[in-house]
Design an enzyme around this catalytic site. Sequence first.
Site, PDB file in Angstrom:
ATOM      1  N   ALA A  34       0.819  -1.208   0.000  1.00  0.00           N
ATOM      2  CA  ALA A  34       0.000   0.000   0.000  1.00  0.00           C
ATOM      3  C   ALA A  34       0.857   1.264   0.000  1.00  0.00           C
ATOM      4  O   ALA A  34       0.707   2.138  -0.864  1.00  0.00           O
ATOM      5  CB  ALA A  34      -0.938  -0.015   1.198  1.00  0.00           C
ATOM      6  N   ARG A  66      -6.423  -1.245  -1.494  1.00  0.00           N
ATOM      7  CA  ARG A  66      -5.604  -0.122  -1.049  1.00  0.00           C
ATOM      8  C   ARG A  66      -4.280   0.016  -1.789  1.00  0.00           C
ATOM      9  O   ARG A  66      -3.596   1.029  -1.617  1.00  0.00           O
ATOM     10  CB  ARG A  66      -5.309  -0.267   0.456  1.00  0.00           C
ATOM     11  CG  ARG A  66      -4.429  -1.476   0.784  1.00  0.00           C
ATOM     12  CD  ARG A  66      -4.487  -1.890   2.228  1.00  0.00           C
ATOM     13  NE  ARG A  66      -3.631  -3.038   2.495  1.00  0.00           N
ATOM     14  CZ  ARG A  66      -3.934  -4.287   2.185  1.00  0.00           C
ATOM     15  NH1 ARG A  66      -5.081  -4.558   1.575  1.00  0.00           N
ATOM     16  NH2 ARG A  66      -3.117  -5.280   2.459  1.00  0.00           N
ATOM     17  N   LYS A  81       4.678  -8.117  -7.281  1.00  0.00           N
ATOM     18  CA  LYS A  81       4.283  -6.723  -7.118  1.00  0.00           C
ATOM     19  C   LYS A  81       5.253  -5.763  -7.802  1.00  0.00           C
ATOM     20  O   LYS A  81       4.840  -4.764  -8.402  1.00  0.00           O
ATOM     21  CB  LYS A  81       4.148  -6.396  -5.639  1.00  0.00           C
ATOM     22  CG  LYS A  81       2.953  -7.064  -4.973  1.00  0.00           C
ATOM     23  CD  LYS A  81       2.830  -6.660  -3.520  1.00  0.00           C
ATOM     24  CE  LYS A  81       1.607  -7.304  -2.878  1.00  0.00           C
ATOM     25  NZ  LYS A  81       1.464  -6.914  -1.452  1.00  0.00           N
ATOM     26  N   VAL A 105      14.573  -8.634   0.810  1.00  0.00           N
ATOM     27  CA  VAL A 105      15.638  -7.700   1.180  1.00  0.00           C
ATOM     28  C   VAL A 105      16.358  -8.222   2.417  1.00  0.00           C
ATOM     29  O   VAL A 105      15.822  -8.197   3.520  1.00  0.00           O
ATOM     30  CB  VAL A 105      15.074  -6.294   1.446  1.00  0.00           C
ATOM     31  CG1 VAL A 105      16.185  -5.365   1.931  1.00  0.00           C
ATOM     32  CG2 VAL A 105      14.443  -5.732   0.185  1.00  0.00           C
ATOM     33  N   CYS A 183      -2.384  -5.202   9.285  1.00  0.00           N
ATOM     34  CA  CYS A 183      -3.497  -5.060   8.347  1.00  0.00           C
ATOM     35  C   CYS A 183      -4.284  -6.357   8.228  1.00  0.00           C
ATOM     36  O   CYS A 183      -5.470  -6.349   7.917  1.00  0.00           O
ATOM     37  CB  CYS A 183      -2.970  -4.661   6.967  1.00  0.00           C
ATOM     38  SG  CYS A 183      -2.167  -3.051   6.940  1.00  0.00           S
TER      39      CYS A 183
END
Length: 341
Positions: A34, A66, A81, A105, A183
């Site tokens: 988001a 979102r 993504k 990462v 979330c």
Amino acid sequence: MNERYSRQELFAPIGEEGQKKIRQKHVLIIGAGALGTGSAEALVRAGVGKVTIVDRDYVEWSNLQRQQLYSEADAKERLPKAVAAKRRLQEVNSDVEIDAIVGDVTAQELEELITTRTPDLLMDATDNFDTRMLINDAAYKYRIPWIYGACVGSYGISYAFIPGKTPCFHCLLDTVPTGGLTCDTAGIISPAVQMVVSYQVTEALKILVEDWAALRNKLVSFDLWKNQHTAIRIDSVKKEDCPTCGSKPSYPFLSYEQQTKTAVLCGRNSVQIRPAVKRNYDLQELADLFAKQGLAVHVNPYLVSVSLGNERLVIFSDGRALIHGTKDIQEAKSIYYRYLG
């Protein structure tokens, strides 16, 4: 005359000179959820010279409420993504160089990104505490500003960390919530996302045009539903013995020992497994092998998704895998090695 940035240039604190500076800068965005999609779109529309987006996940239906760069087609295809974000951003502004990296990462990857690509700014768009600590250590080690942002429910928080000038995220551990609601457990409304994005991108533009005096220098938090908003100075929380920004920094989260090979994804019934050594899978060949076993398989150029009853195994070309349907690391490992050796 191309008037793409004319309205931005009319804004006195930016002007033509500021726009030239923006065009020369490189922003590295960690996460393409988001906050990442919102920040990336705003910065690309603003004309940043280069944007690098790193994300380990793929688009799912629950993201569309979102995460503004993605479409139903992206969710159907389970596109990573970073890849889906790049496609959309290139349509938004073809003048901006956009680099998409599908991957997790870790300390090694982040340091390589910083030393080889020399970003001017790091944007936090992650969903977990460990990655933020990693960003914090790398930012202070290499003296690169980074902008923190987080949101859940109708709540959000943001702060711009400037190495050599502000306390670091490590100093804030007693001030900033680092766990609890996510979330996936408490939900989220998109206005909370947009509010954090607004704070992050505004501070980013100040940094990119080098208007250091305009920085807010306060930790801002809000709850839109409860009509609450606070902004506090945090200079006093700086610790002389902080392992990241103190007098003798050791950057502990960049050490090999801090790099986990397995992790329960924040707020999700999923486990990520990274092999100790990267593997280079032929995804179509892997998909064919699963199909021969009678398993339901979806494959695209970036990943293979296999339905296993109550669980789902998603494998990326470098051997990294997501096991959906369990939070048990041992069970996830069992599934991983059963199908991938």
